[in-house]
Design a protein around this motif. Structure first.
Motif, PDB file in Angstrom:
ATOM      1  N   THR A  94      -0.060 -32.898  -4.417  1.00  0.00           N
ATOM      2  CA  THR A  94      -1.418 -32.509  -4.508  1.00  0.00           C
ATOM      3  C   THR A  94      -2.312 -33.346  -3.572  1.00  0.00           C
ATOM      4  O   THR A  94      -3.146 -32.722  -2.951  1.00  0.00           O
TER       5      THR A  94
ATOM      6  N   GLN B 179      -4.437 -31.458  -0.303  1.00  0.00           N
ATOM      7  CA  GLN B 179      -5.790 -31.812  -0.246  1.00  0.00           C
ATOM      8  C   GLN B 179      -6.148 -32.748   0.841  1.00  0.00           C
ATOM      9  O   GLN B 179      -7.392 -32.196   1.331  1.00  0.00           O
TER      10      GLN B 179
ATOM     11  N   THR C 182      -6.004 -26.342  -2.168  1.00  0.00           N
ATOM     12  CA  THR C 182      -7.076 -27.047  -2.823  1.00  0.00           C
ATOM     13  C   THR C 182      -7.034 -27.027  -4.484  1.00  0.00           C
ATOM     14  O   THR C 182      -7.314 -27.871  -5.073  1.00  0.00           O
TER      15      THR C 182
END
Length: 580
Positions: free
Chosen positions: A144, A148, A296
């Motif tokens: 993640t 991002q 995102t």
């Protein structure tokens, strides 16, 4: 009847041998014989050490829903009391009937749940649902964070000028080829890893310059994300020993089960990044869906469902990122505007056989090139396709996308084969096919280069063909004159059943002399220029022992090539100093 002398002698021999065997100590006899031990033939050492996973993959035990077993009604009957009254008998029979009905209902529910578990998933999927391995769930924060991080800055797809790297002076052309060869011929294997669990079917290189982030799609619907130069985590085995890094895997990777079920029915046929910002990745799969995974939000959503039996074979997006063109196994080509409902999608039946590839011209997006099993490569003018009469298909279990699934069908417009054949006889229809070339065998792929000027095709006739078009020809509204390919290269494309089809892939880098990569059956990666010049062959017999069937290049760094093979093992080729 009396026995013959031969039969009597045979029976006597059998009896005598039987008696000897009973008296003989076989173990001692073998020892006394002192038979020489068989020589152990040493196996030749492999020239390349296979990449072993740095950590032991523990597959999650999936709960299998087993329906109740059928039992004999006779065996289920309890002992009947001879003094049983008629009222008790009726009660007992009613209880048995109720029990049988309950078991039948439970069996039907279990069977339906089992069928449901094998259907494609049409709903939104959180990142945690895409990870099947429990150990990988622990590394999700790393994934993640990486996704991002690369989503902070928009990285649109670069498009070259049509006349870029077009020289009237042959010396300048030679100098560009020489410079490109100097940059690429020194590439080495700097990282290896088993990124996916099954055969690699497709690949795409993310444009971020700070990472070597490569996405691989495999035969069973798994999307492998590989940070090829990241520092790997040292994992200890059961004895607490850490595996040597030289034999371990390079970088870090994550496996996401984006498409379902996890079988060959969900092979990921193509991967494309959003050309506007590269903050999401599109995948087409044989589960008849097109999905988009957003970096995102960490959510995978369905963009389109082609319908049962219509397998998406390829897709492409123009630089605006607002449209999707999808080719399929039944000879169709679907256009979808992602700003509209999927019910507005239009499907054109271009061929009676599979259309294996579609590519959008990046500088003149109304031109598409398609390749099919009918041995034909065609360039279409999509401005003319809008004139084809289409029919709005009804929502029926047999025709609607989503048929046979847990979601209702979606209406869509289709130009059938009959409509297409009729249309192609009209002036507009003839103008819609601006170019057409027949190959000796099926055409497995065809792509426009970043300038929208050249096309390279791959065919089962063991040839790579390159066409080059002038600016004047591309800007004209008339059909292209028939011409031979600019260059034709002999290349073994007989991959057979167990290897992914070889496809010549242009490097998406718009700032470098146009060139493409393709796997070689002799375990090398071949790189050719847009003129057909061999730039270099990348190989390493000490580390590579399999066909690198799938290839891709970094969109912004020239000295980067990634490949994948039939077992899910992937390789990063880069300058030796990139490994430091």
């Amino acid at each position: 009847m009396s026995k013959s002398t031969y039969e009597l002698e045979r029976e006597a021999n059998i009896a005598r041998n039987k008696a000897l065997l009973e008296q003989l100590d076989m173990k001692q006899a073998l020892t006394d014989l002192s038979l020489p031990k068989s020589k152990v033939i040493e196996k030749p050492k492999p020239t390349a050490k296979p990449v072993q996973p740095a950590k032991k993959v523990k597959e999650r035990v999936k709960e299998k829903i087993e329906p109740p077993r059928r039992q004999s009604t006779r065996l289920q009957k309890s002992v009947v009391d001879p003094n049983e009254t008629p009222a008790k008998k009726r009660k007992r029979e009613a209880e048995l009937e109720e029990q049988r009905a309950k078991e039948a209902e439970e069996r039907l529910v279990a069977e339906e749940q089992e069928r449901h578990a094998k259907r494609p998933r049409h709903y939104d999927l959180e990142l945690s649902l895409l990870v099947e391995d429990e150990d990988d769930l622990k590394t999700l924060p790393d994934l993640t964070g990486s996704l991002q991080q690369i989503s902070i800055t928009a990285q649109p797809k670069a498009v070259a000028d049509t006349d870029a790297f077009v020289f009237s002076d042959h010396k300048k052309e030679t100098a560009e080829v020489k410079e490109l060869r100097e940059k690429l011929q020194g590439l080495k294997v700097v990282s290896r890893a088993k990124v996916t669990q099954n055969r690699v079917y497709s690949a795409a290189y993310h444009p971020d310059k700070t990472k070597d982030l490569i996405f691989f799609g495999d035969k069973h619907g798994q999307l492998g994300i590989w940070d090829a130069r990241a520092a790997p985590e040292e994992a200890a085995d059961e004895d607490g020993d850490v595996a040597p890094t030289e034999d371990g895997e390079g970088g870090k990777y994550w496996r996401l089960q984006v498409h379902w079920p996890a079988t060959s029915k969900s092979s990921i046929s193509s991967i494309k990044f959003n050309p506007i910002d590269a903050h999401s990745v599109y995948t087409t799969s044989y589960d008849c869906t097109v999905r988009a995974f957003d970096f995102t939000s960490g959510v995978s959503r369905e963009v389109y469902s082609t319908g049962e039996g219509i397998l998406p074979s390829s897709m492409d997006l123009p630089p605006t990122g607002l449209e999707v063109w999808i080719s399929d196994s039944l000879g169709g080509l679907t256009h979808l505007d992602i700003r509209e409902s999927s019910s507005k999608a239009r499907r054109y039946e271009l061929s009676h056989t599979k259309v294996g590839c579609v590519s959008v011209n990046p500088t003149r997006t109304h031109y598409l090139v398609t390749s099919s099993n009918s041995r034909v490569l065609q360039i279409w003018d999509t401005r003319k396709l809008s004139n084809i009469p289409v029919n709005l298909l009804e929502i029926t279990p047999a025709t609607a996308p989503g048929a046979g699934t847990d979601v209702p069908g979606i209406p869509f417009e289709e130009a059938s084969g009959a409509s297409m054949a009729e249309f192609l006889e009209t002036p507009d229809g003839k103008a819609s096919v601006v170019a057409e070339w027949t190959h000796d065998k099926s055409v497995s792929s065809a792509y426009w280069d970043p300038r929208g000027r050249s096309v390279v095709s791959t065919s089962y006739d063991d040839s790579l063909r390159i066409w080059e078009f002038s600016t004047n020809r591309l800007d004209s509204n008339s059909t292209f004159p028939s011409s031979r390919p600019f260059s034709q290269i002999q290349h073994n494309c007989q991959t057979g059943k167990w290897l992914t089809i070889l496809r010549a892939q242009w490097t998406p880098n718009a700032d470098v002399y146009p060139h493409f990569t393709i796997g070689n059956m002799n375990h090398s990666v071949d790189i050719y220029s847009c003129k057909g010049d061999l730039i270099t062959k990348l190989s390493d017999s000490t580390k590579i022992t399999a066909v690198q069937a799938v290839t891709c290049s970094h969109p912004n760094i020239v000295e980067r090539v990634a490949t994948g093979n039939g077992s899910g093992r992937c390789v990063l080729w880069a300058p030796p100093e990139a490994d430091q």
